[in-house]
Write an enzyme that holds these catalytic residues in place. Structure first.
Site, short mmCIF file in Angstrom:
data_model
loop_
_atom_site.label_atom_id
_atom_site.label_comp_id
_atom_site.label_asym_id
_atom_site.label_seq_id
_atom_site.Cartn_x
_atom_site.Cartn_y
_atom_site.Cartn_z
N ARG A 386 0.83 -1.21 0.00
CA ARG A 386 0.00 0.00 0.00
C ARG A 386 0.86 1.25 0.00
O ARG A 386 0.49 2.27 -0.59
CB ARG A 386 -0.97 0.00 1.19
CG ARG A 386 -1.96 1.16 1.16
CD ARG A 386 -3.05 1.01 2.20
NE ARG A 386 -4.07 0.06 1.83
CZ ARG A 386 -5.22 0.37 1.22
NH1 ARG A 386 -5.46 1.63 0.90
NH2 ARG A 386 -6.11 -0.56 0.94
N GLU A 793 -9.60 6.27 7.14
CA GLU A 793 -8.17 6.49 6.97
C GLU A 793 -7.78 7.74 6.17
O GLU A 793 -6.79 8.39 6.49
CB GLU A 793 -7.54 5.25 6.31
CG GLU A 793 -7.54 4.04 7.21
CD GLU A 793 -7.08 2.79 6.47
OE1 GLU A 793 -6.11 2.16 6.91
OE2 GLU A 793 -7.69 2.44 5.44
#
Length: 854
Positions: A386, A793
């Site tokens: 990620r 997030e």
């Protein structure tokens, strides 16, 4: 016309607090009257005389099936808007139960864990004889007592439940004790005699990468001829940075309660973001079938990723003790042990070498990301992936190569943390934006805007098309205007020219964050919905509540689909025997996945009810719907009126199933690791923030003066909750980049193991001006839940603007011609060292425009 939902921090809370105060007072009164009983979410019926005939379903002979407790109320709540948190009153009155608040069975034992004091070595002696003789001790377990799997690595092996022959970090579990009291258990572990032959530890991830010491293989993503792009670029810059880790510092620490059942089974109550994984690991450790283990979680006092994989080991230890002793086991780690024994956000060492044109537009280049993974894989493969996916942030990298290394070091295995590697990946390109701007003499915002994804440059380095890239441009342009960026820029430059010591800085940074688990199979969710004969509704799903409002949003979804009040829907604890095989509540996907699963279940119930109503009441099925707690028809009024409760009881008598299971899996996503190309994300969430800081360049101290945020959540499911997530995410991100410094000594022992030494942001760190807006009028381009977007997030990365503003203030010491290196966290010490370095360089070059020396 598009509008904005806006919160101005200074003045926004008065009405909210007044409302909450009145609710809290009411809640406190209820607590005094019935301290152990939670109030019903359904409207109360004061007496038999207040119930009308229409509110009671009846069998033949006028016998009621059940009282209709959910008839339409004159004070309805908009289920599509700013609904208060479903446990909000419980939170503020102290009635919300967390794991250590749960009543335990008689004879419950307390567990404590013995931890290694050596970072790397061979265990030569583990003498627990004195531990067994300590007062209150009932049982002691080590690796040799585990009947099933000893390795409880969540994805890849490498995490033994107890270290046996070799230890790999300070804080690694060696054994566990069960005693009759918490204090006796803590005293008992100290009586152990542990001898470990030290081996050379490794704490430097760069050296580990150079030596090929990895927990997982290196991964590479390539787009175009990046080498040719560097060779042909008019300008090339390169730099490196250290990005520090972060302690989760959840308010509720690692805790569990395990109760043995009949046969071989156990029930596990755990503060855990992934109940299904805990179920799997407990079963494997005990060598029993999965169905013999039930894991339950009603709420957590914070998780932030720290309870995605690293809550399971404690449940496994408690479960083994429970099966051996036949008694319930409660395990709660002391804060210092918790902090030492669990992993953090991955620290990263990043490097870039980028080529760009005279306008600062990136042509191509390479980036290298080295994640400090700790001693084992844990989730590091996906975390570094990620980070690689987000090495571009909101900018086109052109022809680029991005390399991700997963270095092994002798610390606790680093793990998931809000953003899951994305924030660390974004940092290197944001450094590059500032560096390029100083190199060509432009404002950093100008360079950032030139590099944004746009038509013709709208494909990422891993091959995904960025479909809403104009939205990023619009967000930045709106924020420029609403924050008076350019006017303030001129004022700050003028201030800095006449201020020798205090320097001000300003920065606007964007966020583009991909939403989905990058492990495709995790993008699925289930739900279980019951409608009872009084009309009340119970929903259960696979997600977990850690304060983020997931349960509230799911209840809103069910109420919306069934056309009833929010108060008519109650949610039960997440349990593995209700919804099986669930994914962790992570990746900002909790509402996207579980909300859609709940919607699927509610849609099934609604369709059954409408089909039944058309036949039972002889109505035209076309146009029938449920609305405001009643059966409604587009053709004409339903006469006599049919309330929700009447419909439910009639459906029950008509033998219509009033229970449904829902399921959802995210479409379209895919990723080929061999080619490093694909579409790992269903969609992107966007946002931007402007931060202004003041820096004392003689001490390194600074403060954040003002923050302006504009954030994209699509069509918000709940603006009140979403605003809170944006505010909290920004402050947590700011803390990661400024004050939250992790320190180990030379022996690998964590020194910042509590609030006295580890500094999370406090109320006093909040900017005095804090403007937060949700962008409206831009629904998700993908078919998400009511076209909303995830909010857990993405706001975290908005805190990068504070770090960039600090660099901007420091750059003024060299008349904005130098882009100073500033590793994170940018503590006052690091800021001071950066200022001193700039002054030293100015003296060396004898620049008359440089800032004042001491």
């Amino acid at each position: 016309m598009r509008t904005l939902t806006k919160r101005v921090f200074n003045a926004s809370r008065a009405a909210d607090l007044q409302t909450m105060d009145s609710r809290a007072t009411a809640g406190a009164d209820q607590t005094q009257q019935a301290p152990m009983t939670e109030p019903s979410l359904a409207p109360r019926i004061e007496s038999e005389s207040t119930v009308t005939d229409g509110e009671i379903g009846r069998l033949e002979g006028d016998e009621p099936v059940a009282r209709d407790t959910v008839s339409p109320s004159p004070k309805r709540h908009d289920v599509n808007h700013a609904q208060a948190h479903e446990s909000g009153i419980k939170h503020v009155t102290g009635r919300a139960r967390y794991i250590d608040d749960l009543p335990a069975p008689h004879g419950t034992l307390h567990a404590m864990v013995g931890l290694s004091e050596v970072a790397h070595g061979r265990v030569t002696r583990l003498d627990l004889g004195a531990v067994r003789e300590m007062p209150g001790v009932i049982d002691v377990i080590t690796a040799q007592h585990i009947p099933g799997h000893r390795d409880i690595g969540p994805v890849f092996p490498g995490d033994p439940m107890f270290a046996d022959e070799e230890v790999s970090y300070v804080g690694q579990p060696l054994f566990a004790v069960a005693a009759t009291s918490y204090l006796e258990a803590r005293r008992a572990v100290k009586a152990a005699v542990v001898e470990i032959e030290p081996l050379p530890p490794r704490f430097d991830p760069v050296a580990a990468a150079d030596a090929g010491e990895f927990v997982r293989p290196t991964h590479v993503q390539v787009s175009g001829d990046w080498q040719q792009a560097l060779e042909s670029a008019p300008h090339v810059l390169e730099a490196e940075q250290f990005v520090g880790g972060q302690e989760h510092f959840y308010l509720e620490g690692q805790a569990c309660l395990v109760v043995p059942g009949e046969d071989e089974g156990v029930t596990v109550y755990t503060s855990n973001q992934h109940p299904s994984e805990a179920q799997k690991l407990v079963a494997e450790v005990l060598d029993i079938p999965f169905h013999a283990v039930t894991v339950e979680n009603r709420r957590m006092g914070g998780g932030f990723g720290g309870k995605e994989t690293q809550a399971a080991p404690w449940a496994c230890m408690a479960a083994l003790l429970a099966r051996r002793t036949g008694r319930a086991i409660r395990l709660r780690l002391p804060r210092a042990d918790d902090t030492r024994a669990t992993g953090k956000r991955h620290p990263f060492h990043n490097r870039y070498r980028l080529g760009f044109d005279d306008g600062g537009v990136i042509i191509g280049g390479e980036m290298t990301l080295i994640g400090d993974c700790g001693h084992s894989p844990d989730l590091s493969e996906a975390v570094v992936d990620r980070a690689m996916f987000h090495a571009d942030n909101a900018y086109s990298l052109g022809a680029a190569r991005v390399t991700g290394h997963r270095a092994r070091t002798h610390t606790a295995s680093n793990t998931a943390f809000r953003g899951f590697g994305g924030p660390q990946g974004m940092m290197i390109v944001e450094r590059a934006m500032d560096d390029i701007a100083r190199h060509i003499g432009e404002d950093p915002l100008t360079v950032r805007k030139r590099n944004l994804y746009r038509s013709g440059r709208d494909t990422t380095h891993y091959g995904q098309h960025v479909d809403q890239h104009p939205l990023m441009v619009e967000i930045i342009e709106r924020l420029e205007r609403s924050s008076d960026y350019w006017q303030r820029r001129e004022e700050i430059r003028a201030f800095n020219r006449h201020s020798a010591v205090i320097k001000r800085g300003l920065a606007l940074t964007p966020v583009k964050f991909g939403i989905s688990f990058t492990a495709k199979h995790l993008n699925q969710a289930g739900a279980l919905l019951h409608v009872y004969t009084d009309g009340s509704v119970m929903i259960n799903h696979g997600g977990t509540e850690m304060g983020q409002g997931l349960h509230t949003k799911v209840c809103q979804v069910v109420a919306r689909e069934l056309g009833i009040d929010f108060e008519s829907v109650r949610i039960s604890a997440t349990r593995t025997d209700k919804v099986p095989n669930t994914s962790p509540t992570a990746a900002s996907s909790g509402a996207d996945l579980n909300g859609m699963a709940a919607r699927d279940a509610a849609t099934q119930i609604r369709q059954r009810l409408l089909d039944f109503a058309a036949e039972h009441y002889q109505l035209d099925r076309e146009g029938l719907r449920l609305e405001n707690g009643q059966l409604v028809s587009d053709v004409g009024a339903v006469t006599p009126a049919v309330s929700w409760g009447e419909l439910i009881q009639a459906a029950y008598l008509g033998r219509v199933s009033l229970s449904a299971t829902g399921f959802y899996s995210t479409p379209l996503i895919h990723y080929d690791r061999d080619s490093g190309q694909g579409r790992p994300f269903y969609y992107f969430a966007y946002g931007a923030s402007v931060s202004e800081v003041s820096v004392d360049t003689l001490s390194g101290e600074y403060r954040v003066e003002r923050v302006d945020i504009l954030h994209d959540v699509g069509d918000s499911l709940n603006p009140a909750i979403d605003l809170g997530q944006v505010e909290g995410g920004f402050i947590q991100g700011m803390g990661w980049l400024t004050s939250e410094e992790l320190k180990w000594n030379d022996a690998g022992r964590l020194l910042t193991d509590g609030p006295a030494t580890y500094k999370i942001p406090t109320f006093g760190d909040l900017p005095p001006i804090f403007n937060v807006e949700l962008l409206e009028g831009h629904p998700n381009s993908q078919a998400s839940l009511y076209r909303s977007k995830a909010v857990g997030e993405p706001p975290f990365m908005l805190g990068i603007s504070v770090w960039s503003a600090l660099r901007d203030a420091l750059s003024s010491l060299a008349d904005y011609r130098v882009s100073p290196p500033l590793d994170t966290p940018a503590t006052p010490e690091r800021v001071l060292m950066a200022a001193e370095a700039l002054r030293a360089e100015a003296l060396r070059t004898k620049d008359p425009n440089a800032g004042a020396s001491r």
